[in-house]
Design an enzyme around this catalytic site. Sequence first.
Site: not given
Ligand code: FES
Length: 125
Positions: A102, A33, A35, A58
């Site tokens: 995540c 994602c 992140d 998120c």
């Molecule tokens: Fe990226 Fe949860 S969607 S860590």
Amino acid sequence: MYSEKVMDHFANPRNVGEIPDADGIGKVGNPQCGDVMWLYIKVKDNIITDIKFKTFGCGAAIATSSMITEMAKGKTLDEAKKISRQDVATSLDGLPPQKLHCSNLASDALREAIKDYEAKKAAKA
Ligand code: FES
């Protein structure tokens, strides 16, 4: 749906921030994602005495980051290394299946920070 514990850690994350003179820093990105999480530790006598995190991610990533700082604080490095993503998810009373990835961020960042600390310590020895 998210558990109450996840919502609590997302709304009131513990140990947010940066430790400027950290003994170890872990930075991990989630390839699925994009992140990113930074995790900072202070270590004394092999024990994690302080820990903080910054997460651009998120809600589940923030909640798992917050939870892992609570779980790791006061633990020895060996104990902290054993905290798995499953342990973090269980402590949060579970995560929705599509959000399980995540929790990788938090456990990987903790391991990276410990590795960084150990590498710095070995370099000094
Ligand atoms: Fe990226 Fe949860 S969607 S860590």
